[in-house]
Write a protein that holds these residues in place. Structure first.
Motif, PDB file in Angstrom:
ATOM      1  N   LEU A  79      11.569  21.848 -18.132  1.00 52.53           N
ATOM      2  CA  LEU A  79      10.446  22.072 -19.049  1.00 52.53           C
ATOM      3  C   LEU A  79       9.439  23.058 -18.458  1.00 52.53           C
ATOM      4  CD1 LEU A  79       9.788  18.474 -20.450  1.00 52.53           C
ATOM      5  CD2 LEU A  79      10.811  20.415 -21.648  1.00 52.53           C
ATOM      6  N   ALA A  80       9.205  22.963 -17.160  1.00 51.96           N
ATOM      7  CA  ALA A  80       8.253  23.882 -16.526  1.00 51.96           C
ATOM      8  C   ALA A  80       8.805  25.307 -16.509  1.00 51.96           C
ATOM      9  CB  ALA A  80       7.943  23.418 -15.114  1.00 51.96           C
ATOM     10  N   SER A  81      10.104  25.451 -16.296  1.00 51.60           N
ATOM     11  CA  SER A  81      10.694  26.794 -16.231  1.00 51.60           C
ATOM     12  C   SER A  81      10.783  27.449 -17.610  1.00 51.60           C
ATOM     13  CB  SER A  81      12.076  26.742 -15.578  1.00 51.60           C
ATOM     14  OG  SER A  81      12.969  26.035 -16.406  1.00 51.60           O
ATOM     15  N   THR A  82      10.908  26.664 -18.668  1.00 52.01           N
ATOM     16  CA  THR A  82      10.975  27.254 -20.006  1.00 52.01           C
ATOM     17  C   THR A  82       9.594  27.627 -20.525  1.00 52.01           C
ATOM     18  OG1 THR A  82      10.888  25.088 -21.069  1.00 52.01           O
ATOM     19  CG2 THR A  82      13.080  26.016 -20.615  1.00 52.01           C
ATOM     20  N   ASN A  83       8.552  27.045 -19.969  1.00 50.75           N
ATOM     21  CA  ASN A  83       7.174  27.384 -20.297  1.00 50.75           C
ATOM     22  C   ASN A  83       6.905  27.327 -21.802  1.00 50.75           C
ATOM     23  OD1 ASN A  83       4.579  27.960 -19.585  1.00 50.75           O
ATOM     24  ND2 ASN A  83       4.894  30.182 -19.495  1.00 50.75           N
ATOM     25  N   SER A  84       7.408  26.295 -22.465  1.00 55.04           N
ATOM     26  CA  SER A  84       7.192  26.060 -23.900  1.00 55.04           C
ATOM     27  C   SER A  84       7.528  27.287 -24.747  1.00 55.04           C
ATOM     28  CB  SER A  84       5.749  25.627 -24.162  1.00 55.04           C
ATOM     29  OG  SER A  84       5.456  24.453 -23.440  1.00 55.04           O
ATOM     30  N   PHE A  85       8.726  27.826 -24.540  1.00 49.61           N
ATOM     31  CA  PHE A  85       9.175  29.032 -25.237  1.00 49.61           C
ATOM     32  C   PHE A  85       9.155  28.885 -26.753  1.00 49.61           C
ATOM     33  CE2 PHE A  85      12.850  26.382 -24.742  1.00 49.61           C
ATOM     34  CZ  PHE A  85      13.547  26.536 -25.923  1.00 49.61           C
ATOM     35  N   TYR A  86       9.273  27.684 -27.235  1.00 48.72           N
ATOM     36  CA  TYR A  86       9.335  27.444 -28.679  1.00 48.72           C
ATOM     37  C   TYR A  86       8.011  27.722 -29.386  1.00 48.72           C
ATOM     38  CZ  TYR A  86       7.253  23.122 -27.060  1.00 48.72           C
ATOM     39  OH  TYR A  86       6.436  22.231 -26.456  1.00 48.72           O
ATOM     40  N   LEU A  87       6.937  27.854 -28.641  1.00 47.33           N
ATOM     41  CA  LEU A  87       5.637  28.122 -29.255  1.00 47.33           C
ATOM     42  C   LEU A  87       5.561  29.545 -29.831  1.00 47.33           C
ATOM     43  CD1 LEU A  87       3.230  26.361 -26.730  1.00 47.33           C
ATOM     44  CD2 LEU A  87       3.994  25.540 -28.975  1.00 47.33           C
ATOM     45  N   ASP A  88       6.437  30.435 -29.374  1.00 45.04           N
ATOM     46  CA  ASP A  88       6.451  31.824 -29.855  1.00 45.04           C
ATOM     47  C   ASP A  88       7.351  32.006 -31.073  1.00 45.04           C
ATOM     48  OD1 ASP A  88       4.761  32.519 -27.786  1.00 45.04           O
ATOM     49  OD2 ASP A  88       6.417  32.998 -26.426  1.00 45.04           O
ATOM     50  N   TRP A  89       7.971  30.964 -31.535  1.00 44.52           N
ATOM     51  CA  TRP A  89       8.883  31.082 -32.676  1.00 44.52           C
ATOM     52  C   TRP A  89       8.119  31.341 -33.972  1.00 44.52           C
ATOM     53  CZ3 TRP A  89      12.545  26.294 -31.830  1.00 44.52           C
ATOM     54  CH2 TRP A  89      13.348  26.524 -30.709  1.00 44.52           C
ATOM     55  N   ASN A  90       8.836  31.862 -34.954  1.00 44.78           N
ATOM     56  CA  ASN A  90       8.273  32.082 -36.276  1.00 44.78           C
ATOM     57  C   ASN A  90       8.375  30.762 -37.055  1.00 44.78           C
ATOM     58  OD1 ASN A  90       7.479  32.888 -38.794  1.00 44.78           O
ATOM     59  ND2 ASN A  90       9.216  34.259 -39.140  1.00 44.78           N
ATOM     60  N   TYR A  91       7.265  30.082 -37.201  1.00 47.42           N
ATOM     61  CA  TYR A  91       7.273  28.770 -37.848  1.00 47.42           C
ATOM     62  C   TYR A  91       7.275  28.856 -39.375  1.00 47.42           C
ATOM     63  CZ  TYR A  91       7.031  26.177 -33.526  1.00 47.42           C
ATOM     64  OH  TYR A  91       7.340  25.621 -32.325  1.00 47.42           O
ATOM     65  N   ASP A  93       9.903  29.985 -40.826  1.00 45.27           N
ATOM     66  CA  ASP A  93      11.295  29.594 -41.065  1.00 45.27           C
ATOM     67  C   ASP A  93      11.374  28.068 -40.924  1.00 45.27           C
ATOM     68  OD1 ASP A  93      14.014  29.295 -41.256  1.00 45.27           O
ATOM     69  OD2 ASP A  93      14.490  30.303 -39.359  1.00 45.27           O
ATOM     70  N   PRO A  94      11.774  27.355 -41.982  1.00 47.53           N
ATOM     71  CA  PRO A  94      11.756  25.888 -41.933  1.00 47.53           C
ATOM     72  C   PRO A  94      12.635  25.297 -40.827  1.00 47.53           C
ATOM     73  CG  PRO A  94      12.183  26.653 -44.173  1.00 47.53           C
ATOM     74  CD  PRO A  94      12.170  27.855 -43.293  1.00 47.53           C
ATOM     75  N   GLU A  95      13.778  25.914 -40.577  1.00 43.45           N
ATOM     76  CA  GLU A  95      14.664  25.365 -39.537  1.00 43.45           C
ATOM     77  C   GLU A  95      14.039  25.510 -38.154  1.00 43.45           C
ATOM     78  OE1 GLU A  95      18.180  27.545 -40.357  1.00 43.45           O
ATOM     79  OE2 GLU A  95      18.762  26.244 -42.012  1.00 43.45           O
ATOM     80  N   LEU A  96      13.435  26.662 -37.899  1.00 44.37           N
ATOM     81  CA  LEU A  96      12.767  26.842 -36.608  1.00 44.37           C
ATOM     82  C   LEU A  96      11.532  25.946 -36.502  1.00 44.37           C
ATOM     83  CD1 LEU A  96      12.931  30.683 -35.942  1.00 44.37           C
ATOM     84  CD2 LEU A  96      14.169  28.853 -34.791  1.00 44.37           C
ATOM     85  N   ALA A  97      10.865  25.723 -37.611  1.00 44.60           N
ATOM     86  CA  ALA A  97       9.690  24.844 -37.598  1.00 44.60           C
ATOM     87  C   ALA A  97      10.081  23.427 -37.231  1.00 44.60           C
ATOM     88  CB  ALA A  97       8.993  24.882 -38.954  1.00 44.60           C
ATOM     89  N   VAL A  98      11.191  22.955 -37.804  1.00 42.11           N
ATOM     90  CA  VAL A  98      11.659  21.595 -37.488  1.00 42.11           C
ATOM     91  C   VAL A  98      12.085  21.513 -36.037  1.00 42.11           C
ATOM     92  CG1 VAL A  98      13.463  19.902 -37.959  1.00 42.11           C
ATOM     93  CG2 VAL A  98      12.295  21.025 -39.858  1.00 42.11           C
ATOM     94  N   ALA A  99      12.876  22.484 -35.579  1.00 38.61           N
ATOM     95  CA  ALA A  99      13.351  22.477 -34.189  1.00 38.61           C
ATOM     96  C   ALA A  99      12.180  22.574 -33.216  1.00 38.61           C
ATOM     97  CB  ALA A  99      14.335  23.614 -33.969  1.00 38.61           C
ATOM     98  N   THR A 101       9.071  21.682 -33.738  1.00 36.45           N
ATOM     99  CA  THR A 101       8.302  20.434 -33.780  1.00 36.45           C
ATOM    100  C   THR A 101       8.992  19.343 -32.968  1.00 36.45           C
ATOM    101  OG1 THR A 101       7.484  21.035 -35.970  1.00 36.45           O
ATOM    102  CG2 THR A 101       7.270  18.727 -35.320  1.00 36.45           C
ATOM    103  N   ILE A 102      10.305  19.286 -33.095  1.00 38.09           N
ATOM    104  CA  ILE A 102      11.063  18.279 -32.316  1.00 38.09           C
ATOM    105  C   ILE A 102      10.933  18.562 -30.826  1.00 38.09           C
ATOM    106  CG2 ILE A 102      13.393  17.460 -31.782  1.00 38.09           C
ATOM    107  CD1 ILE A 102      14.011  17.767 -34.796  1.00 38.09           C
ATOM    108  N   LEU A 103      11.082  19.826 -30.416  1.00 34.49           N
ATOM    109  CA  LEU A 103      10.946  20.176 -28.994  1.00 34.49           C
ATOM    110  C   LEU A 103       9.539  19.869 -28.485  1.00 34.49           C
ATOM    111  CD1 LEU A 103      12.936  23.526 -28.791  1.00 34.49           C
ATOM    112  CD2 LEU A 103      13.492  21.372 -27.667  1.00 34.49           C
TER     113      LEU A 103
END
Length: 132
Positions: A79-91, A93-99, A101-103
């Motif tokens: 988790l520390a090495s990924t540095n919350s990469f999912y925060l830069d996603w385009n939310y 897109d519903p599928e990316l938003a769900v993924a 949010t889960i992460l």
């Protein structure tokens, strides 16, 4: 025609000041010293088996706790090495938003609960080492 259940036989034997074997009509031989020696040897074997089983159980618990600590450390590093990469996603897109949010939910709960589980496991490891 029938025999009372075991709990009733024990109660009857206690009340009549006799043994269950006598109530069932079995002949009772007086124990000899050889019988007592054989019985004590059997009890010793049973006690050794129970002690080995207890030691095995403690070792198994200890290794489960050690493994749990290792898994927690590995997940923290990941988790520390990924540095919350999912925060830069385009939310948008519903599928990316769900993924995402889960992460985020996993990371949120893990970072708060893992230290408690980790230190509880460490205490468990220390306690099981003291039981040697």
């Amino acid at each position: 025609m029938s025999v009372p259940d075991s709990s009733m036989l024990i109660i009857l034997a206690n009340e009549l000041d006799t043994t269950v074997s006598e109530l069932l009509g079995e002949p009772i031989a007086e124990p000899t010293t050889d019988d007592l020696k054989i019985l004590s040897e059997k009890l010793e074997v049973i006690n050794l088996q129970l002690a080995k089983r207890s030691i095995t159980k403690v070792k198994t618990i200890r290794w489960i706790l050690i493994s749990l600590c290792a898994v927690i450390v590995v997940i923290f590093i990941a988790l520390a090495s990924t540095n919350s990469f999912y925060l830069d996603w385009n939310y948008n897109d519903p599928e990316l938003a769900v993924a995402g949010t889960i992460l985020h939910g996993f990371e949120f709960l893990f970072v708060r609960l893992a230290p408690i589980v980790f230190w509880t496991s460490v205490v468990g490891i220390v306690v099981t080492y003291k039981k040697r």
